[in-house]
Structure formats: C-alpha cells, structure tokens
Design a protein around this motif. Structure first.
Motif, PDB file in Angstrom:
ATOM      1  N   SER A 186      31.025 -21.212  78.093  1.00  0.00           N
ATOM      2  CA  SER A 186      30.713 -22.771  77.490  1.00  0.00           C
ATOM      3  C   SER A 186      29.945 -23.685  78.957  1.00  0.00           C
ATOM      4  O   SER A 186      30.839 -23.068  80.124  1.00  0.00           O
ATOM      5  N   ILE A 187      29.217 -24.433  78.913  1.00  0.00           N
ATOM      6  CA  ILE A 187      29.131 -25.261  79.722  1.00  0.00           C
ATOM      7  C   ILE A 187      28.727 -26.778  79.275  1.00  0.00           C
ATOM      8  O   ILE A 187      29.106 -27.045  78.108  1.00  0.00           O
ATOM      9  N   ASN A 188      29.610 -26.796  80.522  1.00  0.00           N
ATOM     10  CA  ASN A 188      29.572 -28.960  80.500  1.00  0.00           C
ATOM     11  C   ASN A 188      29.007 -29.231  80.954  1.00  0.00           C
ATOM     12  O   ASN A 188      29.462 -29.806  81.862  1.00  0.00           O
ATOM     13  N   LEU A 189      28.010 -30.070  80.413  1.00  0.00           N
ATOM     14  CA  LEU A 189      27.141 -30.777  80.623  1.00  0.00           C
ATOM     15  C   LEU A 189      28.198 -32.424  80.904  1.00  0.00           C
ATOM     16  O   LEU A 189      28.330 -32.607  79.515  1.00  0.00           O
ATOM     17  N   PRO A 190      27.830 -32.806  81.785  1.00  0.00           N
ATOM     18  CA  PRO A 190      27.792 -34.697  81.491  1.00  0.00           C
ATOM     19  C   PRO A 190      27.597 -34.923  80.542  1.00  0.00           C
ATOM     20  O   PRO A 190      26.553 -35.284  79.979  1.00  0.00           O
TER      21      PRO A 190
END
Length: 382
Positions: A243-247
């Motif tokens: 998972s990539i949790n972008l702001p």
C-alpha cells in the motif's frame, strides 16, 4: 427668603429659555462608538442607529470615539439647522480614493459555507472605506477583514443591513481578505463597494493586486525493501502487494524501484555522490528529481523477472487471487531491474503490485516514494 425666591425664579427662567432655544436632533453615526457632546459622554451608539439628543442653539463640539479612531464634528445650531446629524460618514474626496470593488454579489446563505472573498495587498495606515447594502427586504450580512499571512482578523461587522462609508485603518503592510456572507437560510443579493485611501507614506506605485506564487513541500511516503517470491515457492505467492499512503493534499509524487543488491547499491552510491551538492536542500534523490534539480535517477541496463502495476486495493486482491482485475494506466513495466517516474495527481486508494515470473529465483525489491504538495500563496507584487 427674598434671595431664595430670586434664585428659584432665575433657575426657572433659565430652564424656560433653554427649553425655548434647545432643539431635538437625530444623531446617526456611520460607525460604532461612544458619542460625546461638548465633552460629555452620551453613551455607546451603534452604526446606523438613531440617537435623539436635545441641543441648544449655538456652537457645539461632537465627537465619536471608535475602537480605532476619533471623529470630530463642530456644529453651529440655529433655526435653519436640519434635525438629522450624521457623524463619521464623511464622503470620500474625489481623486483621493482608489476604487477596489464595485459589484453586485450573490451570497449563498446558511445552506452553504461559501463566502464572497476578495484579496488585496494593502499598505500600513491605508484606509478602507466600505459601502454595502442588502438588496432583499429581509435578511442581513456579515463582513470581515483578515490578514492572510498572520491569520488575525482586524475588522468584523455582523448582521448589518447597510454600511455607509465604514472606514477601517490597516495596521500593517500585508495581504488582506475581505469576506462577506449571510446567515440567512436562503441567499441574498448585495451591492458592495470598497475604496482605498492610500496612507501618506505609501508609494504611488503600490500594487493592490497580489500575485500568486507556489510553494512546494515534500513528504517521504515510503522507503522499504520487500521480498517478491518465485513462482516455485511453496509457502508464498509470487505476487507482493504494497500500500502507498499518499497525503490527502498530494499534487504529484515520484517513485523508484530497484531490484536486488546491484540496483540498491547503485542508489546508495548515487546518494553519496550527490551529498556535497544536495546538503543545502535535500540528500534524497527523489526529492531532487521531483523538484527538477536533477534530470534522472539511477537505472540499470539489465533486466530482472519482476513486473509491476499500480491498482486500487480491491483489484490488487483480485490480482493476487488470480481473478480478473484492472489497473491504473499511468505507468507499469515488465522485467525491470530499476524503474522510476513522476505521477501527477493524488490517489486515495493505491497499491503497488509486484509479480515475479521466475520459477526459482526470488528478488528483494527496494521501493521509495516521495509526495509533493504544491501550495499557492499570495505575495505583494512590488
């Protein structure tokens, strides 16, 4: 006894003369403040309210003390004096004021959080003159002025129907927001005029229209090494999900993928080579690349058996389970040893899916992600 009688007669006569020469006036201020007549306080009076005062003939000195100013008026009362006296409503001298706004605005009402906003650059000791009237028969509005950079409010007038030549002095040079809204359930129409009287020390070239500049800040989102197992591994799938949790306010982001030790050593050496030049900004190559301070990131000329795609979580799970899936088309690649890109926009649900096509060989993959947030802000155009 005679002296007492004469004194009483004199007082009665004086009162009679005063009642014959005094006249009742309606005093209407255009600003909130304390009203003084001949140095005697008559109490607080709100803008546009009517205050009745009996004033005798002759010359009188009126003063309205507001939170930021003292407004003086010398008045001679005689038989021809009109019975309505306005104070603090001085007209703007022709040629002295600069017109900033003159328009009819639609206020959305309490069902919406929208406000009518106007942004201006203003100099220290400038004066802003506001004229505003609500065109609907029922309903009021609120107007306020705030310093955008400092965040403090310098003026507010709530629940008014009309403002006439309301004058506000600007405390410091800066950029100000003038906002207007209504708490009425349904929207209202208003006429709004705003003028600026420049301070004596303000340059004739002062520009009240600020320019927009952009600040870019970055955030390290991900730096990790993940194992992508071979197809022949009996204990693990050959697909790895990350998972990539972008702001939430991401404008764009960049990533780098390095497969196995040689690629990861290449990135390490690249960082060491950049260190003397990047110390003033950032030692992270993804930051420098995302800010267009370097043209590229490390790449290997070899291939590996790793494929990658970006998906949302639901499709990533379907992919891992061998079901039909879809993926984002902005970038993907097969048989990579290294790869990188800049991706525009934000994705609230994004997952990196890596797949190993080797029957026997597993790979350690380094993944780096940096997000960039571009924030517009106003700056005085000098």
């Amino acid at each position: 006894m005679k002296i007492f009688y004469l004194l009483s007669l004199t007082l009665c006569f004086s009162f009679y003369l005063y009642s014959q020469t005094a006249k009742e006036f309606l005093i209407i201020p255009c600003k909130d403040g304390v009203l003084f007549i001949d140095g005697v306080s008559k109490g607080f009076i709100e803008a546009n309210d009517v205050n009745r005062q009996a004033i005798s003939t002759g010359e009188h000195y009126l003063q309205l003390k507001t939170n930021s100013d003292k407004i003086n008026l010398t008045l001679t009362i005689n038989d021809s004096t009109k019975n309505i006296i306005k104070i603090g409503c001085e007209m703007i001298t022709a040629g002295q004021a600069q017109r900033l706004i003159k328009k009819q605005v639609s206020l959305s009402g309490a069902l919406s959080s929208d406000t009518e906003q106007n942004i201006f650059g203003l100099d220290k000791d400038d004066e802003i003159i506001i004229n505003c009237s609500i065109l609907n028969k029922k309903g009021t509005a609120t107007i306020f002025i705030s310093d955008i950079e400092k965040g403090n409010e310098i003026y507010r007038k709530q629940d008014f129907k009309i403002l006439e030549n309301e004058t506000i002095k600007i405390p410091t040079r800066g950029i100000y927001k003038i906002a207007l809204y209504t708490d009425a359930l349904f929207g209202k129409e208003a006429n709004l005029t705003i003028d600026r009287i420049p301070s004596k020390n303000s340059s004739s070239k002062f520009n009240t229209s600020p320019k927009i500049v952009y600040d870019t800040v970055f955030s390290d989102v991900l730096k990790t090494v993940s194992r992508v197992y071979s197809m022949g591994n009996l204990d693990h799938l050959n697909k790895t999900i990350l998972s990539i949790n972008l702001p939430a306010n991401t404008t764009y982001w960049t990533y780098w993928i390095g497969v196995d030790q040689e690629a990861q050593d290449g990135m390490k050496n690249f960082i060491e080579d950049l260190a003397p030049f990047a110390s003033m900004f950032s030692a992270n190559p993804l930051v420098l690349y995302g800010m267009k301070l370097i043209p590229s990131l490390p790449m290997m000329n070899t291939t590996a058996t790793v494929n990658y795609k970006f998906m949302d979580l639901q499709n990533a799970k379907a992919c891992a389970n061998g079901l039909a899936y879809s993926y984002y088309k902005f970038k993907n690649a097969n048989n990579v040893s290294t790869d990188y890109s800049i991706v525009q926009g934000n994705y609230s649900d994004i997952v990196l899916v890596m797949e190993n096509q080797s029957a026997l060989t597993g790979h350690n993959v380094e993944i780096r992600v940096v997000a960039f947030i571009v924030k517009p802000k106003f700056k005085l155009d000098e």
